[in-house]
Design a protein around this motif. Structure first.
Motif, PDB file in Angstrom:
ATOM      1  N   ALA A 191       0.832  -1.210   0.000  1.00 59.54           N
ATOM      2  CA  ALA A 191       0.000   0.000   0.000  1.00 59.54           C
ATOM      3  C   ALA A 191       0.864   1.258   0.000  1.00 59.54           C
ATOM      4  CB  ALA A 191      -0.936  -0.003   1.203  1.00 59.54           C
ATOM      5  N   LEU A 192       1.929   1.262   0.791  1.00 59.31           N
ATOM      6  CA  LEU A 192       2.827   2.416   0.823  1.00 59.31           C
ATOM      7  C   LEU A 192       3.497   2.644  -0.531  1.00 59.31           C
ATOM      8  CD1 LEU A 192       4.520   1.979   4.315  1.00 59.31           C
ATOM      9  CD2 LEU A 192       2.904   3.767   3.641  1.00 59.31           C
ATOM     10  N   VAL A 193       3.936   1.564  -1.160  1.00 60.72           N
ATOM     11  CA  VAL A 193       4.552   1.681  -2.483  1.00 60.72           C
ATOM     12  C   VAL A 193       3.512   2.171  -3.490  1.00 60.72           C
ATOM     13  CG1 VAL A 193       5.555   0.365  -4.393  1.00 60.72           C
ATOM     14  CG2 VAL A 193       6.399   0.020  -2.068  1.00 60.72           C
ATOM     15  N   MET A 194       2.331   1.597  -3.461  1.00 56.52           N
ATOM     16  CA  MET A 194       1.273   1.990  -4.391  1.00 56.52           C
ATOM     17  C   MET A 194       0.958   3.482  -4.267  1.00 56.52           C
ATOM     18  SD  MET A 194      -2.625   0.547  -4.726  1.00 56.52           S
ATOM     19  CE  MET A 194      -3.096   1.142  -3.117  1.00 56.52           C
ATOM     20  N   LEU A 195       0.875   3.973  -3.041  1.00 56.64           N
ATOM     21  CA  LEU A 195       0.566   5.380  -2.811  1.00 56.64           C
ATOM     22  C   LEU A 195       1.761   6.292  -3.060  1.00 56.64           C
ATOM     23  CD1 LEU A 195      -1.534   5.025   0.449  1.00 56.64           C
ATOM     24  CD2 LEU A 195      -2.388   5.533  -1.857  1.00 56.64           C
ATOM     25  N   GLY A 196       2.946   5.733  -2.999  1.00 52.71           N
ATOM     26  CA  GLY A 196       4.147   6.546  -3.181  1.00 52.71           C
ATOM     27  C   GLY A 196       4.520   7.309  -1.930  1.00 52.71           C
ATOM     28  N   PHE A 197       4.387   6.658  -0.789  1.00 51.85           N
ATOM     29  CA  PHE A 197       4.730   7.283   0.489  1.00 51.85           C
ATOM     30  C   PHE A 197       5.820   6.457   1.155  1.00 51.85           C
ATOM     31  CE2 PHE A 197       4.173   8.290   4.987  1.00 51.85           C
ATOM     32  CZ  PHE A 197       4.205   9.672   4.920  1.00 51.85           C
ATOM     33  N   GLY A 198       7.014   7.035   1.318  1.00 52.96           N
ATOM     34  CA  GLY A 198       8.149   6.275   1.829  1.00 52.96           C
ATOM     35  C   GLY A 198       8.520   5.164   0.858  1.00 52.96           C
ATOM     36  N   THR A 199       8.391   5.458  -0.415  1.00 55.02           N
ATOM     37  CA  THR A 199       8.495   4.458  -1.470  1.00 55.02           C
ATOM     38  C   THR A 199       9.779   3.653  -1.429  1.00 55.02           C
ATOM     39  OG1 THR A 199       7.139   5.865  -2.885  1.00 55.02           O
ATOM     40  CG2 THR A 199       8.371   4.111  -3.962  1.00 55.02           C
ATOM     41  N   ARG A 200      10.907   4.321  -1.378  1.00 54.49           N
ATOM     42  CA  ARG A 200      12.184   3.600  -1.453  1.00 54.49           C
ATOM     43  C   ARG A 200      12.379   2.658  -0.266  1.00 54.49           C
ATOM     44  NH1 ARG A 200      15.966   5.860  -5.273  1.00 54.49           N
ATOM     45  NH2 ARG A 200      15.136   7.775  -6.162  1.00 54.49           N
ATOM     46  N   TYR A 201      12.046   3.103   0.933  1.00 52.69           N
ATOM     47  CA  TYR A 201      12.200   2.265   2.123  1.00 52.69           C
ATOM     48  C   TYR A 201      11.203   1.103   2.116  1.00 52.69           C
ATOM     49  CZ  TYR A 201      15.011   6.166   3.734  1.00 52.69           C
ATOM     50  OH  TYR A 201      15.974   7.138   3.839  1.00 52.69           O
ATOM     51  N   ALA A 202       9.965   1.394   1.780  1.00 57.24           N
ATOM     52  CA  ALA A 202       8.947   0.342   1.731  1.00 57.24           C
ATOM     53  C   ALA A 202       9.292  -0.687   0.657  1.00 57.24           C
ATOM     54  CB  ALA A 202       7.570   0.952   1.469  1.00 57.24           C
TER      55      ALA A 202
END
Length: 131
Positions: free
Chosen positions: A57-68
């Motif tokens: 979900a975090l990657v999909m939303l683009g929030f904290g993308t690299r870490y997630a």
């Protein structure tokens, strides 16, 4: 010519991969979409499904993308080597194609970043001043 759309394609790739990963985890956590529900706090399957749901979900939303994405990639590498690799060498033999593909897709996202249409990028853009 293709580089012209690299930002948008990276964003679309991130959204699709994150969505697929999140739904895969949510199906196992909640016992939906034809998947049997996992036992609460069972190691490592329940925790993997939690990482899949939240990380996806975090990657999909683009929030904290690299870490997630890095966490998701690592979890799939762990799954591949502890679950699949033990039965055969190649992914096609051991049923680990999905784990291997997710592992490298998330590794690519971790290095490329979020691309277009991310929550983090939108939040970082300055708001135009009112006239």
């Amino acid at each position: 010519m293709l580089e012209r759309f690299q930002h948008e394609v990276t964003g679309a790739f991130r959204i699709v991969v994150g969505f697929l990963f999140a739904t895969h985890g949510a199906a196992a956590l909640f016992g939906v979409l034809g998947t049997e529900r996992l036992g609460l706090l069972v190691w490592p399957s329940w925790w993997a499904a939690l990482i899949q749901t939240i990380g996806g979900a975090l990657v999909m939303l683009g929030f904290g993308t690299r870490y997630a994405a890095l966490l998701c990639s690592g979890s799939m590498a762990y799954a591949y080597f502890t679950v699949h690799q033990t039965s055969a060498l190649l992914p096609v033999q051991n049923g680990g194609e999905l784990a291997a593909m997710f592992c490298f897709a998330f590794l690519l996202i971790a290095f490329l970043g979020s691309g277009a249409w991310s929550v983090q990028r939108t939040a970082a853009q300055p708001v135009p001043a009112a006239k």
